[in-house]
Design a protein around this motif. Structure first.
Motif: not given
Lengths: 180, 746
Positions: B100-102, B623-636, B697-705
């Motif tokens: 995760d680049p973030d 909410g731990r995996t919502s920034n995971n771009r690999f998992l987002s390929q099936v649920f974003d 519905g994350h608001t943290a700036k660092g969770l860019r995805y």
């Protein structure tokens, strides 16, 4: 002994549509972000509260009469004698004729310019392993094997369970069977 | 050849050895395979290292494939009893977390206002000195108890130890009072023990699995989902009680679309039928239980006709399902679920589930609840904690919630700001736990944090909670560290190792190192006498008489199997006051609670509003995996589910009727608005509630995805109802209406 005919069965009674198969395929085959060789379809019919639901892990059906192969102008799409339909990326020009011909939506254009689809993980089969989606599936809903071997798990399942294929009216003799 | 088990040719260890072992013989299984022009994708590792997963709390054994120093894929470890070689999507998705680049890459020190997420990067020395200074000052000013630890995840053990050594017992995880707590207490009261994790349910051998509120299959507890599928294949049937037509409901013989909040009425009516028709296990109850006559009298008037207007479930269906469930006894499981904090009467509802288990005789029986134990691994010897900490600060006046079995995370949050507590908390360490989404009412959590003198966050990703900390310490992921070994209670006892698969990336460090460095800076080095976590883990394994080399190679070692149910020769015993199963609980009565669960209807919402329900998707963990771009390929992003008939007449949507995919805003009963979220208009839910997957519905700036994707249910949980028995926060008590977005995204 006859030549093998490789097929897959998908048990819709046990599949929960979790997408483990999709992600295992993506990491096994190093697929690009927008590329999917398998996917989940959830079909719900009826009206509340009388509902029926079927969940399917879908992929290329490796049809006996594969329209993608006939449509391919360069011979990149081909069907092996064991029934596995493949695309040779070296020969593929990315013209998308096969994509238009496939009624199952099984193919996509890889960012590197060739068409890509499920290979039944042929590179794993040659090493004596199962396709990645079969290995990962937490509900053991996917079974792969040789239809011409009456003792194989797929043969036994197809003998003992009701099953169907998708779009049989297309007459393509698909070889992914859904246990219902 | 086709009968050869797939497991027999999956070998662990280095890929080289594995490939050699597969060798010639098995290739003949595929003798007719054409030679193919398809290139190998080259994702097999040149090293395959076993460890266990941390994408959720289930801790499945995985094999990490490492090729040229990069993790290419993660597969299941066939030797591990929880994964059995198979993984849920999240397990495979560990690469999305690792890369995760973030990720937090350097230690951070706050420069702006709390919550403004303004930080400057500092060296580890500077960050750790700052933490040490803060801890010493806090202890001097307020005593060590003023520091609390919130922890989630297996690496938290090092920080729990640190806090105890420091002198505070204020250690909590939202996994109790916000999750499984009521279930644990309900079962302790009835059988003398809770269920723990993984829950010892023999789903594999059950003949009838009843889910009431839980949605196994979307709730992706790998082993349980595997077992559910096996049970279905063997002919077991499902009874699913859920306001939503869940994945499991789609596989069920019976779906009971119950009115939310009325589950206890249904459970009591089931008891009524089972008792009045004598469908219970009489011998089992005779031998093991007390209070049957009181129970019988208590449910005498709880007929299906009585339950119908409450639950909306037809009386005939209630009776029929009761008979069906009892017909499979004792191999009949009413699944107690996991997040059971719904309506504030949750311990009593879980008591009802436990009482039904007793009526069915399924406790301690094959196909029911098993009674396993874990492998015994001695602790690493260290100086005993010399400070006797003051009472835990989580309960007002120390009188409320008498049966809370663990510290309440919500209670510690309250004790940070309110007056009724024995003392106030002044400092927090938060390990891997995004309290902004995990605790109800984020505003309250933020208010508590604003009053803190000192706050540290240890995390892998810059979640919301990190934005509030004074110091943020970047931990490396589970794939880059060694933690303590894991040996839970399970029907097949085992010990599993977590070992690094690659070196830590960036300037992230393992939790054991961070905790040890802090200890060394505040004079607690005697409590951390190990050089590193390997020494710690190895010591425990060696002392228990197992081979560390073998454990590291296989990832898991099996212990001696012992009987786990009556059928295997286990004698049942109950650690309750009476030594029996307590259908009627004198302990509850003495505390002024109903000794047998009593139903009271839930409060209705304001007209035109829907009860907000939330749950899980198989591809994500909170909410731990919502920034995971690999998992987002099936649920974003999450969606809000709403009944299609209701959607047609929805006020505010007259001009443009609501359709699936349209974005809406949810407004709760207190006027709090959500982030825009897509609607899912469906037949699969009742008309009086809406549903969404938790953790978006994350608001943290660092969770860019993840930032701004979907809506946060936590944000809308401005109200909660506290369970008077154990302090759990019932969170299914909020109501929302839907508002259209002026400019619709198609």
């Amino acid at each position: 002994m006859s030549r093998p005919r490789y097929v897959m069965t998908v048990d819709t009674k046990t599949c929960v549509g979790c997408n483990a198969c999709v992600l295992a395929c993506k990491s096994e085959n190093g697929l690009p972000e927008q590329g999917y060789r398998d996917w989940i379809v959830t079909e719900t019919t009826g009206a509340f509260p009388n509902l029926f639901q079927e969940i399917r892990s879908e992929r290329c059906n490796h049809c006996d009469r594969s329209p993608c192969v006939s449509a391919c102008p360069t011979g990149a799409s081909y069907r092996q004698e064991d029934g596995i339909v493949l695309v040779d990326p070296a020969k593929c020009t990315g013209c998308k004729a096969c994509i238009a011909a496939c009624p199952y939506g099984a193919r996509y254009v890889h960012p590197r310019g060739f068409v890509d689809k499920c290979t039944f993980c042929v590179h794993r089969l040659t090493a004596g392993k199962q396709p990645a989606c079969v290995d990962i599936c937490p509900t053991d809903s996917l079974t792969f094997g040789d239809l011409n071997d009456p003792r194989s798990a797929v043969s036994r399942l197809l003998k003992s369970r009701r099953h169907k294929t998708l779009l049989p009216e297309e007459g393509l003799l698909p070889h992914v069977f859904f246990l219902i | 050849m086709s009968d050869i088990s797939r497991r027999s040719f999956i070998k662990i260890g280095t890929a080289g050895a594995g490939a050699a072992a597969v060798g010639s013989g098995l290739l003949s299984q595929w003798w007719g395979l054409d030679s193919s022009a398809m290139p190998d994708p080259q994702t097999d590792g040149d090293q395959v290292i076993p460890t266990f997963c941390e994408l959720c709390f289930w801790k499945c054994g995985v094999l990490a494939h490492v090729r040229d120093g990069r993790v290419t894929k993660i597969t299941g470890n066939p030797e591990h009893p929880l994964s059995r070689g198979r993984l849920c999507p999240r397990g495979t998705g560990g690469i999305g977390l690792l890369y995760d680049p973030d990720r937090l890459k350097k230690p951070l020190v706050r420069t702006g206002k709390r919550g403004a997420e303004q930080f400057t990067e500092v060296s580890w020395d500077a960050a750790l000195d700052r933490v040490a200074e803060g801890m010493l000052r806090l202890r001097e000013r307020h005593g060590p108890e003023a520091l609390a630890l919130f922890s989630h995840g297996y690496g938290g053990s090092w920080f729990k130890h640190l806090l105890k050594a420091y002198g505070s017992a204020n250690i909590a995880a939202p996994s109790y009072a916000q999750c499984r707590g009521p279930r644990e207490v309900g079962f302790e009261l009835t059988f003398g023990q809770g269920l723990g994790s993984p829950e010892p349910l023999d789903i594999e051998n059950t003949r009838c699995l009843t889910l009431i509120g839980g949605h196994l299959g979307e709730n992706m507890h790998n082993t349980q989902v595997q077992d559910m599928a096996r049970a279905i294949s063997r002919g077991a049937q499902l009874v699913v009680v859920d306001p939503r037509f869940s994945t499991a409901a789609g596989k069920a013989k019976y779906w009971l679309p119950i009115k939310p909040g009325t589950d206890l009425a249904l459970l009591l009516a089931w008891m009524h039928v089972i008792i009045s028709e004598k469908l219970y296990d009489a011998d089992y109850l005779q031998q093991h239980a007390i209070g049957f006559d009181q129970l019988k009298a208590h449910v005498a008037d709880k007929t299906p006709d009585w339950a119908y207007p409450h639950t909306g479930i037809r009386p005939e269906l209630i009776a029929e399902t009761a008979r069906f469930i009892a017909g499979a006894k004792p191999a009949s499981i009413i699944h107690p679920g996991r997040r059971t904090t719904w309506y504030g009467d949750d311990t009593q509802r879980q008591r009802a589930v436990a009482i039904l288990a007793a009526l069915l005789g399924s406790w301690g029986r094959r196909g029911g609840f098993l009674l396993p134990s874990g492998m015994d691994l001695p602790a690493f010897p260290y100086t005993s904690y010399h400070h006797k900490p003051k009472t835990i600060a989580d309960k007002p006046k120390q009188t409320l919630y008498p049966l809370a079995g663990e510290t309440l995370a919500s209670g510690l949050c309250d004790a940070t700001m309110k007056g009724d507590f024995p003392y106030n908390l002044k400092g927090w360490i938060v390990y891997g736990s995004n309290l902004i989404q995990a605790l109800p009412d984020p505003r309250q959590t933020q208010k508590a944090i604003e009053g803190l003198e000192f706050m540290v966050a240890v995390d892998v990703l810059p979640s919301e909670i990190c934005g509030w900390a004074d110091v943020v310490l970047p931990e490396c992921t589970y794939l880059e560290r060694c933690d303590d070994v894991h040996a839970p209670s399970y029907k097949e006892p085992y010990v599993a190792v977590r070992q690094p698969v690659i070196e830590p990336m960036y300037d992230a460090k393992p939790g054991w190192w961070i905790a040890r460095e802090i200890a060394h800076r505040i004079g607690l080095e005697d409590y951390f006498p190990w050089k590193d976590s390997f020494e710690y883990a190895k010591h425990r394994v060696k002392q228990a008489g197992y081979s560390c080399a073998e454990l590291q190679k296989k990832g898991v070692l099996r212990g001696k199997q012992v009987p786990v149910c009556q059928e295997e020769g286990l004698a049942l015993s109950f650690d309750t006051p009476s030594g029996k199963i307590e259908l009627h609980s004198e302990a509850l009565k003495n505390l002024g609670f109903h000794p047998i669960p009593e139903y009271s209807p839930p409060e209705e919402g304001p007209p035109g509003m829907f009860r907000l329900l939330f749950g899980r998707a198989p591809m994500h963990t909170f909410g731990r995996t919502s920034n995971n771009r690999f998992l987002s390929q099936v649920f974003d992003e999450n969606e809000v589910w709403i009944n299609s008939r209701v959607a047609r007449g929805l006020p505010g949507f007259e001009e443009r009727p609501l359709k699936t995919g349209d974005k809406v805003v949810l407004v709760n009963q207190d006027g709090v608005k959500s982030n825009p979220v897509r609607a899912r208009v469906t037949e699969r839910i009742r008309g009086d509630c809406v549903y969404m997957v938790h953790g978006w519905g994350h608001t943290a700036k660092g969770l860019r995805y993840a930032r701004g994707r979907g809506a946060s249910d936590s944000e809308l949980i401005t109200r909660y109802k506290v369970d008077p028995i154990m302090g759990g926060t019932g969170m299914n008590v909020n109501f929302v209406r839907l508002e259209p977005l002026p400019e619709q995204l198609s």
